[in-house]
Design a protein around this motif. Structure first.
Motif, short mmCIF file in Angstrom:
data_model
loop_
_atom_site.label_atom_id
_atom_site.label_comp_id
_atom_site.label_asym_id
_atom_site.label_seq_id
_atom_site.Cartn_x
_atom_site.Cartn_y
_atom_site.Cartn_z
N THR A 27 0.81 -1.22 0.00
CA THR A 27 0.00 0.00 0.00
C THR A 27 0.85 1.27 0.00
N LEU A 83 1.87 2.52 2.54
CA LEU A 83 1.53 3.20 3.79
C LEU A 83 2.38 2.63 4.92
N TYR A 122 6.56 6.89 0.42
CA TYR A 122 5.65 6.29 1.39
C TYR A 122 4.88 7.37 2.14
N THR A 123 3.69 7.03 2.61
CA THR A 123 2.90 7.96 3.40
C THR A 123 2.76 7.43 4.81
N LEU A 124 2.99 8.31 5.76
CA LEU A 124 2.86 7.92 7.17
C LEU A 124 1.45 8.23 7.65
N ILE A 125 0.80 7.26 8.31
CA ILE A 125 -0.44 7.56 9.02
C ILE A 125 -0.22 7.26 10.50
N ARG A 129 -5.66 -2.74 7.42
CA ARG A 129 -5.60 -1.71 6.37
C ARG A 129 -4.38 -1.92 5.48
N ARG A 130 -3.64 -3.01 5.72
CA ARG A 130 -2.54 -3.40 4.85
C ARG A 130 -1.37 -2.42 4.84
#
Lengths: 343, 343
Positions: free
Chosen positions: A64, A66, A95-98, A119-120
């Motif tokens: 993903t 993520l 990459y996106t950090l949540i 959420r993978r």
């Protein structure tokens, strides 16, 4: 540029006059695709303004881009800097950090880790509530993808960790106080359920032992969980009869720092002149304080960068390992000779 | 309890000896399902330890119970409290908050909003970089599900907003300074691209006009983006010849507060005695400062709760609306009479 969800892979297949499976192969960069097919499908996708659905795509690919981070709470200014270091490296790498929070509850932490797994997210970075929680350990084990712990050590888990050498910095600060004649030093710190506290206590006690003094006899070690507890504890200690009152304080965290400084302000005690003080972390607002406060500092942004670098290297197939980052004792104006021992 | 991904809906169908579509109907609480079928499928699911895949499920249902929050950065202590208010309400209602940051860049903000849309979050809460960015406005429009703005006003967008009445609080503080004889008041604040700054400037200027003084003649309004800029600006102003030097400062944000206090410490100027000072937000560490600093405060946790309540009511079908929350001026020890005007 982004599709609103109305154009599907079926529309692209119809437009290109090929099978849906061919479109799928082209879009997922399948090696077994002819140049002609690739050109035809990409043209149709472009014409229809189709962009692949990342959720559906991630279900196929299993990635993903993520990365999930679980913090204990958002109120720690140290973590704001760690996060900025993580984001800097991850954003650069695509990459996106949540971020989500455990609210300092092991149950909620387990739920959050499970949610991120479902959420993978491709990897997890965790600053867990405790490094003794069984449910958290199980949730980490179940994750099966790269996990990087921030200053935590779970027994029997082969995760990667970014550790800080709290013990050395705190030992250096305590040794400085001892050499200036202090004996009754109060260390006010957070919960021993996490590594940073245990390491700070270890460095503190080591300094005493190295100086040939029994730490149990000479000091107070108070565990606090909030600024108001730290405040209460500091007031209580500062009101002791002179013979028993600590001549120096060490604040092992931001809550302890605020609580101790508040107690001193209230009682009209000046840090440095009346009672020596060392705090952990060079919080931005400490710059406004006079006299300038001695500290044991660490580079939070650098810690974040190291955690993100570790994530990327684990995603690249490396074996989990630990990185140890230093802490540094800065002597400033609040570590003075103990009363009666100035020479 | 959670399945590791090995047990599928097909296994449940086989075990219960029913069609896959029947299992799907039972698990999605479809109304057209017999009690007998429901019992049979649930028993099979329980025996196999099957729990539905939330991602696959969310693709079917179109809901995820996730709410996304985009902040400008994580370093603002005010936001840590807002987030705790949001989480308190959402967690109670069975929703999970995921936070991501725009890094104060409109481009990254647009990407983050798009990412959250594609991840199927049910609602968005946004503290945008600016309320003038076209790309952000477009990304919000494309979202199509509930959006709650935190103290932002986008023209031509019918989103819900939680607004703070910064103008009233700042006007009250400025009026107090003017009534104490101050005329040269420096307001050091953030970017006018966001509503809080514009409202603070508006309240400031209104106080001057109400007192019959032209704000343009009598004051400095400096826009700063970091504590170091605020620090530089404050040093520059405090070094002006006495006739032109401000006799009071108002800090419109945490960066400005740190910068001004640092400049005062450095130049040996005591807030209150030498120069009056009002800051925005009762940051936790301000409690350690003596004299106690006058402030215009707002309830950050309450703002977070209001935002989450709004999300829940929008998800329940309500029409977007705005909520205005108050700010309060607290007179403490740093708002004294201007030199020469004490009576």
């Amino acid at each position: 540029m982004s599709n609103s969800g109305s154009v599907t892979i079926h529309d692209v297949a119809r437009r290109a006059n090929v099978a849906v499976s061919s479109v799928s192969r082209v879009l997922s960069n399948h090696p077994d695709v002819s140049i002609k097919m690739k050109t035809k499908v990409e043209a149709a996708a472009r014409e229809l303004g189709y962009s692949p659905d990342p959720v559906a795509q991630s279900l196929r690919r299993g990635t993903t881009n993520l990365v999930g981070l679980v913090v204990r709470d958002y109120a720690n200014p140290f973590f704001a800097e760690v996060i900025s270091g993580i984001e800097e490296v991850l954003t650069e790498a695509g990459y996106t950090l949540i971020v989500t929070s455990s609210g300092r509850e092991a149950t909620q932490e387990t739920e959050r880790i499970t949610m991120l797994r479902q959420r993978r997210v491709d990897a997890l970075i965790l600053a867990t509530v405790s490094d003794k929680s069984t449910s958290t350990r199980k949730a980490i084990s179940a994750f099966k993808k790269p996990v990087v712990l921030l200053d935590r050590e779970f027994p029997r888990l082969s995760t990667a960790s970014i550790l800080l050498d709290h013990a050395s910095g705190l030992q250096a600060g305590t040794t400085d106080l001892l050499s200036k004649g202090h004996r009754r030093i109060a260390l006010i710190t957070g919960t021993p359920d996490i590594r940073p506290t245990r390491e700070r206590v270890r460095g503190f006690e080591q300094a005493y032992r190295d100086a040939g003094i029994d730490p149990a006899e000479a000091t107070e070690i108070a565990v606090v969980f909030s600024a108001s507890f730290a405040h209460e504890k500091a007031v209580e200690l500062l009101r002791l009869p002179v013979r028993r009152r600590p001549t120096a304080f060490i604040a092992g965290g931001v809550q302890a720092t605020i609580g101790i400084l508040e107690a001193m302000s209230e009682l009209g005690i000046r840090a440095g002149d009346d009672v020596s003080l060392i705090v952990c972390d060079d919080l931005p607002w400490l710059r406004v304080m006079r006299p300038q406060i001695s500290s044991v500092s660490r580079d939070a942004v650098d810690m974040g960068r190291a955690a993100a670098d570790m994530v990327l290297s684990l995603l690249g197939g490396s074996t989990p390992s630990s990185v140890m980052l230093p802490t540094t004792y800065h002597v400033r104006e609040t570590t003075q000779f103990a009363p009666g021992s100035r020479r």
